[in-house]
Scaffold this motif. Structure first.
Motif, PDB file in Angstrom:
ATOM      1  N   CYS A 250       0.822  -1.209   0.000  1.00  0.00           N
ATOM      2  CA  CYS A 250       0.000   0.000   0.000  1.00  0.00           C
ATOM      3  C   CYS A 250       0.857   1.260   0.000  1.00  0.00           C
ATOM      4  CB  CYS A 250      -0.941   0.002   1.192  1.00  0.00           C
ATOM      5  SG  CYS A 250      -0.113  -0.122   2.785  1.00  0.00           S
ATOM      6  N   ASN A 251       2.163   1.098   0.232  1.00  0.00           N
ATOM      7  CA  ASN A 251       3.076   2.236   0.228  1.00  0.00           C
ATOM      8  C   ASN A 251       4.109   2.133  -0.885  1.00  0.00           C
ATOM      9  OD1 ASN A 251       3.910   4.718   1.360  1.00  0.00           O
ATOM     10  ND2 ASN A 251       5.597   3.708   2.441  1.00  0.00           N
ATOM     11  N   GLY A 252       3.804   1.334  -1.940  1.00  0.00           N
ATOM     12  CA  GLY A 252       4.711   1.224  -3.074  1.00  0.00           C
ATOM     13  C   GLY A 252       5.444  -0.100  -3.124  1.00  0.00           C
ATOM     14  N   PHE A 253       6.371  -0.220  -4.090  1.00  0.00           N
ATOM     15  CA  PHE A 253       7.128  -1.447  -4.282  1.00  0.00           C
ATOM     16  C   PHE A 253       8.193  -1.620  -3.199  1.00  0.00           C
ATOM     17  CE2 PHE A 253       6.016  -0.436  -8.814  1.00  0.00           C
ATOM     18  CZ  PHE A 253       5.200  -1.537  -9.030  1.00  0.00           C
ATOM     19  N   VAL A 254       8.492  -2.892  -2.882  1.00  0.00           N
ATOM     20  CA  VAL A 254       9.617  -3.247  -2.024  1.00  0.00           C
ATOM     21  C   VAL A 254      10.426  -4.304  -2.761  1.00  0.00           C
ATOM     22  CG1 VAL A 254      10.378  -4.198   0.178  1.00  0.00           C
ATOM     23  CG2 VAL A 254       8.334  -2.741   0.084  1.00  0.00           C
ATOM     24  N   ASN A 275      12.434 -19.697  -0.627  1.00  0.00           N
ATOM     25  CA  ASN A 275      11.038 -19.399  -0.299  1.00  0.00           C
ATOM     26  C   ASN A 275      10.916 -18.202   0.636  1.00  0.00           C
ATOM     27  OD1 ASN A 275      11.873 -20.383   2.178  1.00  0.00           O
ATOM     28  ND2 ASN A 275      10.732 -22.307   2.030  1.00  0.00           N
ATOM     29  N   GLN A 276      12.001 -17.459   0.768  1.00  0.00           N
ATOM     30  CA  GLN A 276      12.037 -16.249   1.594  1.00  0.00           C
ATOM     31  C   GLN A 276      13.189 -15.392   1.091  1.00  0.00           C
ATOM     32  OE1 GLN A 276      13.903 -17.492   5.650  1.00  0.00           O
ATOM     33  NE2 GLN A 276      13.086 -19.362   4.694  1.00  0.00           N
ATOM     34  N   HIS A 277      13.127 -14.098   1.355  1.00  0.00           N
ATOM     35  CA  HIS A 277      14.233 -13.245   0.937  1.00  0.00           C
ATOM     36  C   HIS A 277      15.430 -13.476   1.844  1.00  0.00           C
ATOM     37  CE1 HIS A 277      13.308 -10.664   4.357  1.00  0.00           C
ATOM     38  NE2 HIS A 277      12.076 -10.477   3.901  1.00  0.00           N
ATOM     39  N   VAL A 278      16.616 -13.155   1.323  1.00  0.00           N
ATOM     40  CA  VAL A 278      17.844 -13.251   2.114  1.00  0.00           C
ATOM     41  C   VAL A 278      18.349 -11.878   2.523  1.00  0.00           C
ATOM     42  CG1 VAL A 278      18.499 -15.457   1.102  1.00  0.00           C
ATOM     43  CG2 VAL A 278      19.321 -13.339   0.055  1.00  0.00           C
ATOM     44  N   LEU A 279      17.836 -10.816   1.906  1.00  0.00           N
ATOM     45  CA  LEU A 279      18.125  -9.437   2.315  1.00  0.00           C
ATOM     46  C   LEU A 279      16.966  -8.576   1.842  1.00  0.00           C
ATOM     47  CD1 LEU A 279      20.586  -7.950   3.714  1.00  0.00           C
ATOM     48  CD2 LEU A 279      21.125  -7.070   1.438  1.00  0.00           C
ATOM     49  N   THR A 280      16.464  -7.730   2.738  1.00  0.00           N
ATOM     50  CA  THR A 280      15.334  -6.867   2.404  1.00  0.00           C
ATOM     51  C   THR A 280      15.601  -5.473   2.958  1.00  0.00           C
ATOM     52  OG1 THR A 280      12.889  -6.856   2.326  1.00  0.00           O
ATOM     53  CG2 THR A 280      13.923  -7.241   4.474  1.00  0.00           C
ATOM     54  N   PRO A 281      14.989  -4.429   2.423  1.00  0.00           N
ATOM     55  CA  PRO A 281      15.295  -3.074   2.894  1.00  0.00           C
ATOM     56  C   PRO A 281      14.992  -2.883   4.379  1.00  0.00           C
ATOM     57  CG  PRO A 281      14.164  -2.985   0.784  1.00  0.00           C
ATOM     58  CD  PRO A 281      14.097  -4.411   1.251  1.00  0.00           C
ATOM     59  N   GLU A 282      16.037  -2.596   5.127  1.00  0.00           N
ATOM     60  CA  GLU A 282      15.921  -2.322   6.553  1.00  0.00           C
ATOM     61  C   GLU A 282      16.831  -1.176   6.981  1.00  0.00           C
ATOM     62  OE1 GLU A 282      14.787  -6.789   8.208  1.00  0.00           O
ATOM     63  OE2 GLU A 282      16.892  -6.161   8.166  1.00  0.00           O
ATOM     64  N   VAL A 287      15.966   2.109   2.888  1.00  0.00           N
ATOM     65  CA  VAL A 287      14.566   2.481   3.123  1.00  0.00           C
ATOM     66  C   VAL A 287      14.263   3.877   2.600  1.00  0.00           C
ATOM     67  CG1 VAL A 287      12.877   2.958   4.946  1.00  0.00           C
ATOM     68  CG2 VAL A 287      14.346   0.934   5.094  1.00  0.00           C
ATOM     69  N   SER A 288      15.258   4.769   2.681  1.00  0.00           N
ATOM     70  CA  SER A 288      15.039   6.171   2.337  1.00  0.00           C
ATOM     71  C   SER A 288      15.945   6.562   1.180  1.00  0.00           C
ATOM     72  CB  SER A 288      15.344   7.062   3.547  1.00  0.00           C
ATOM     73  OG  SER A 288      15.201   8.426   3.222  1.00  0.00           O
ATOM     74  N   GLY A 289      15.345   7.180   0.147  1.00  0.00           N
ATOM     75  CA  GLY A 289      16.107   7.624  -1.011  1.00  0.00           C
ATOM     76  C   GLY A 289      15.164   8.063  -2.108  1.00  0.00           C
ATOM     77  N   HIS A 290      15.680   8.160  -3.343  1.00  0.00           N
ATOM     78  CA  HIS A 290      14.846   8.596  -4.462  1.00  0.00           C
ATOM     79  C   HIS A 290      13.687   7.635  -4.696  1.00  0.00           C
ATOM     80  CE1 HIS A 290      17.577  11.810  -5.349  1.00  0.00           C
ATOM     81  NE2 HIS A 290      18.580  11.010  -5.655  1.00  0.00           N
TER      82      HIS A 290
END
Length: 341
Positions: A250-254, A275-282, A287-290
């Protein structure tokens, strides 16, 4: 530094050995069980490394001579994506060329954008793959031996396509390259395909490799689209493909990072898939940028004798970051936490 050669390279600086002992490396933090962990001093290329530059991200790195060369997605204050060469002795401190790549055999059209490059060392030269604007995004190719002079090849595919990633050797006498057929935006398609070529010019035998996830397979982290990342790494267990998976929230792509193992002789055949990510935005810079919430893996340098992996990734479409893994651990994690669909 770009002119210096070593025992790792031939007369053109092309890597000839599987050993890369000088790639960046930091041990896993004490107490951590992460299969992929971040470089402590991230980002390695910050938001504005030069005056007038707003972002350097989703960029390719390769061993060259005694150090490293790279082709970088660089955006100045016009935000138009262009390819720039960069040089580094240690893979961490980068000097970026102020002018974009020029092709010796191609009359450049200033309206043709270029972004998200990969670089594959193969057959004694380096092949650059990127998403180029030619009546819409498609997979563009060029060759170089010294990162000074570039010869443009014909575009591999018709629009619309993204995430072209060339394998590091021929398989059964043919070149193979991943791509993700797409549209002109973000995107009703989202599956990874594999194409074959005898000469890097004519491409065919397009095969589906992996589909995006979704409710039917319980894979929301990759439910919107997936795309190949770094050049695949050959292991006894199969080709290791590190890739990105995207969820629309609901807040855009991840954008997150996953991994798969593909058959060595039939690389369109998936053996295992995380079956799961190994690194995700944290981290803050992810998390913050263009474009917030982006981890976009593009390069994986492997020192085969030690199994050390240095993974370069774009963070928040703003800066370049680095993560680490152990090759055998990532392979075993992929096998133990797999869902193939």
């Amino acid at each position: 530094m770009a002119e210096v050669l070593s025992a790792r390279g031939n007369a053109n600086g092309v890597a000839t050995s599987q050993g890369l002992p000088n790639i960046p490396w930091q041990d896993r933090p004490a107490g951590s069980k992460a299969v992929v962990w971040r470089h402590r001093e991230n980002p390695v290329i910050p938001r504005a490394p030069q005056p007038g530059v707003q972002g350097v991200y989703n960029s390719a790195v390769t061993p060259f001579g005694d150090g490293f060369a790279g082709v970088f997605r660089l955006e100045k204050t016009d935000r138009f994506p262009r390819l720039h060469v960069g040089w580094s002795e240690d893979g961490l401190d980068w000097q970026l060329e102020p002018e974009p790549v020029v092709f010796s055999n191609w009359k450049d059209d200033p309206s043709h954008y270029a972004y998200d490059p990969r670089v594959t060392a193969i057959d004694g030269e380096y092949i650059v793959q990127w998403c180029g604007g030619h009546n819409g995004p498609t997979i563009s190719l060029a060759r170089t031996k010294d990162f000074r002079t570039f010869e443009r090849l014909e575009n591999a595919f018709l629009p619309f396509n993204r995430n072209g990633v060339l394998f590091p050797r021929k398989i059964n006498g043919a070149y193979y390259m991943f791509s993700r057929p797409s549209d002109n935006g973000h995107t009703p398609f989202g599956d990874i395909y594999l194409s074959e070529s005898p000469n890097l010019i004519h491409w065919g035998r397009h095969r589906l490799v992996m589909r995006k996830g979704g409710d039917h397979v319980g894979q929301w982290w990759q439910r919107t689209k997936i795309g190949a990342g770094p050049v695949p790494i050959e292991t006894p267990e199969g080709w290791l493909m590190i890739y990105h998976g995207v969820i629309d929230t609901c807040n855009g792509f991840v954008y997150s990072m996953g991994a798969a193992l593909l058959d060595l002789d039939e690389p369109w055949r998936v053996l295992y898939r995380t079956n799961q990510h190994v690194l995700t935005p944290e981290a803050d810079y992810e998390v913050s940028g263009h474009v917030p919430n982006v981890v976009f893996p593009v390069t994986a340098l492997c020192d085969q004798p030690t199994g050390r992996l240095a993974i370069y990734y774009g963070a928040a479409d703003t800066c370049t970051a680095l993560a680490y893994a152990n090759l055998s651990e990532l392979v075993e994690f992929t096998k133990a936490n797999s869902a193939v669909f």
